[in-house]
Design a protein around this motif. Structure first.
Motif, short mmCIF file in Angstrom:
data_model
loop_
_atom_site.label_atom_id
_atom_site.label_comp_id
_atom_site.label_asym_id
_atom_site.label_seq_id
_atom_site.Cartn_x
_atom_site.Cartn_y
_atom_site.Cartn_z
N SER A 84 0.92 -1.31 0.01
CA SER A 84 -0.11 -0.02 -0.17
C SER A 84 0.89 1.23 -0.02
O SER A 84 0.38 2.35 -0.33
N SER A 85 2.25 1.15 0.38
CA SER A 85 2.95 2.58 0.33
C SER A 85 3.25 2.87 -1.20
O SER A 85 3.58 3.88 -1.48
N ALA A 86 3.06 2.04 -2.14
CA ALA A 86 3.09 2.21 -3.56
C ALA A 86 2.09 2.90 -4.27
O ALA A 86 2.10 3.18 -5.26
N LEU A 87 0.97 3.20 -3.45
CA LEU A 87 -0.10 3.64 -4.09
C LEU A 87 -0.21 5.37 -4.46
O LEU A 87 0.55 5.84 -3.77
N GLU A 88 -1.12 5.45 -5.68
CA GLU A 88 -0.92 6.85 -5.86
C GLU A 88 -2.32 7.44 -6.17
O GLU A 88 -3.03 6.50 -6.57
N VAL A 89 -2.63 8.76 -5.89
CA VAL A 89 -3.63 9.19 -6.15
C VAL A 89 -4.05 9.19 -7.54
O VAL A 89 -3.41 9.56 -8.53
N GLY A 90 -5.31 8.80 -7.84
CA GLY A 90 -5.88 8.42 -9.16
C GLY A 90 -5.62 7.04 -9.65
O GLY A 90 -6.18 6.58 -10.86
#
Length: 373
Positions: free
Chosen positions: A164-170
């Motif tokens: 989950s640390s690699a997530l990005e908005v969009g």
């Protein structure tokens, strides 16, 4: 009519806690309070470990492929509750939620509020197989629970765990779960916010949540939020709705949850950094006046735990904490966040005000005492 934001039912409730992961702050509720009665479970397996996140799984072409990959490991969770009517007669009520299998030997993640207080917990796979929980471990502060079922020698399908640390908005995501108790369904959308925080009630604020515009309904609680590689990156937990505004869904990020889940299985409760102070209040003009304080800022502590870190360091009830490790703390939330990400055994410098004098002490964070049996 004036718009009024409200926190919906949270599908029976949600609470979270402090994390000590290497990535820094995640989420917490009240880790500095001496009360640790929220964890009341018996451990399942002292040797169990949380599955290792997958590495570089390819993104799938569409949501249909994501659902085909994940749905077999998503379960409907049905919970029976013994209730009593006004005449004292006992009846059985049933509530539904979601969960997902993370270990083929029968470990299922869900939310605490899905199973809390239940007399019987049953899980149903999308292929129709049904299992009754042999054990359930829970923690209300994290709103996490693990259901263990006896697979009777059957290998169950399981999800892949993401980062989950690699997530990005969009980024596109999907929530898969037992929405409205009608069976396993899917809703798609995008990540709209990272490291979100919401206040559940006067005593609990949730941090480090994944915000998404995915349509989340009652019954989705405990189900997986997955990325386009079919990896679980969050645990669906709550929805905030505003009159006239489309709902915003929230999920517990999986990186924070993994540590807590492993502890629940191994110990039956979650260890937390323990400062040993209670009844914290943000000092404002009204607090200053009511308690006749000689200062108008900081965080008032109304009590200290006997033999706890704060008492050992020399802190006392009605001291006002001004800073942690030289960083000012002006609100109770800032004090919580200052402990947020610290580890058991860490030493912190606490600056405080007492009787017109400011001083600093060194405090060693301890492990929160386990719940009484």
């Amino acid at each position: 009519m004036k718009k009024k934001q409200k926190l919906l039912s949270l599908f029976l409730g949600i609470v979270l806690v402090v994390s000590v992961l290497s990535g820094g702050c995640d989420y917490l509720s009240q880790p500095i309070n001496s009360d640790n009665t929220d964890s009341t479970s018996t451990p399942i397996d002292a040797d169990w470990t949380f599955p290792t996140p997958q590495q570089n799984l390819p993104e799938l072409a569409n949501y249909a492929m994501v659902v085909a990959m994940v749905k077999p490991a998503v379960v409907a969770v049905d919970v029976e509750y013994i209730t009593q009517d006004i005449f004292g007669r006992q009846t059985v009520a049933v509530a539904s939620g979601s969960g997902f299998i993370i270990d083929p030997s029968g470990y299922i993640i869900t939310n605490n509020h899905v199973v809390e207080g239940g007399s019987t917990v049953t899980v149903t796979l999308s292929d129709g197989r049904t299992f009754t929980a042999s054990q359930v471990v829970t923690d209300s502060r994290t709103d996490l629970a693990v259901i263990k079922v006896d697979t009777l020698g059957e290998d169950l399908p399981f999800v892949y765990i993401g980062d989950s640390s690699a997530l990005e908005v969009g980024e596109p995501v999907a929530a898969i779960g037992n929405a409205l108790g009608l069976g396993i369904t899917m809703k798609g959308g995008w990540i709209s916010r990272l490291d979100a925080q919401i206040t559940v009630d006067q005593s609990v604020t949730l941090y480090g949540l994944i915000g998404t515009d995915v349509a989340i309904n009652e019954g989705n609680s405990g189900g997986p939020l997955v990325n386009m590689a079919g990896e679980v990156i969050g645990i669906t937990s709550a929805k905030i709705a505003e009159v006239g505004v489309e709902g915003v869904g929230y999920a517990i990020n999986i990186n924070s949850a993994r540590t807590f889940i492993e502890e629940l299985v191994k110990k039956g409760y979650i260890t937390r950094p323990f400062m040993g102070v209670a009844g914290i209040l943000t000092v404002d003009s009204s607090i200053q006046s009511y308690f006749r304080l000689g200062i108008d800022r900081g965080v008032l502590i109304r009590g200290v735990s006997e033999g706890g870190p704060a008492e050992k360091a020399g802190l006392m009830a009605n001291d006002v904490i001004l800073a942690i490790n030289g960083q000012p703390v002006l609100t109770d939330e800032e004090l919580i966040l200052a402990i947020h990400g610290k580890k058991i055994g860490d030493k912190i410098e606490v600056s405080y005000f007492r009787d017109g004098v400011t001083a600093t002490v060194t405090l060693t964070l301890a492990e929160t005492p386990p719940p009484e049996s």
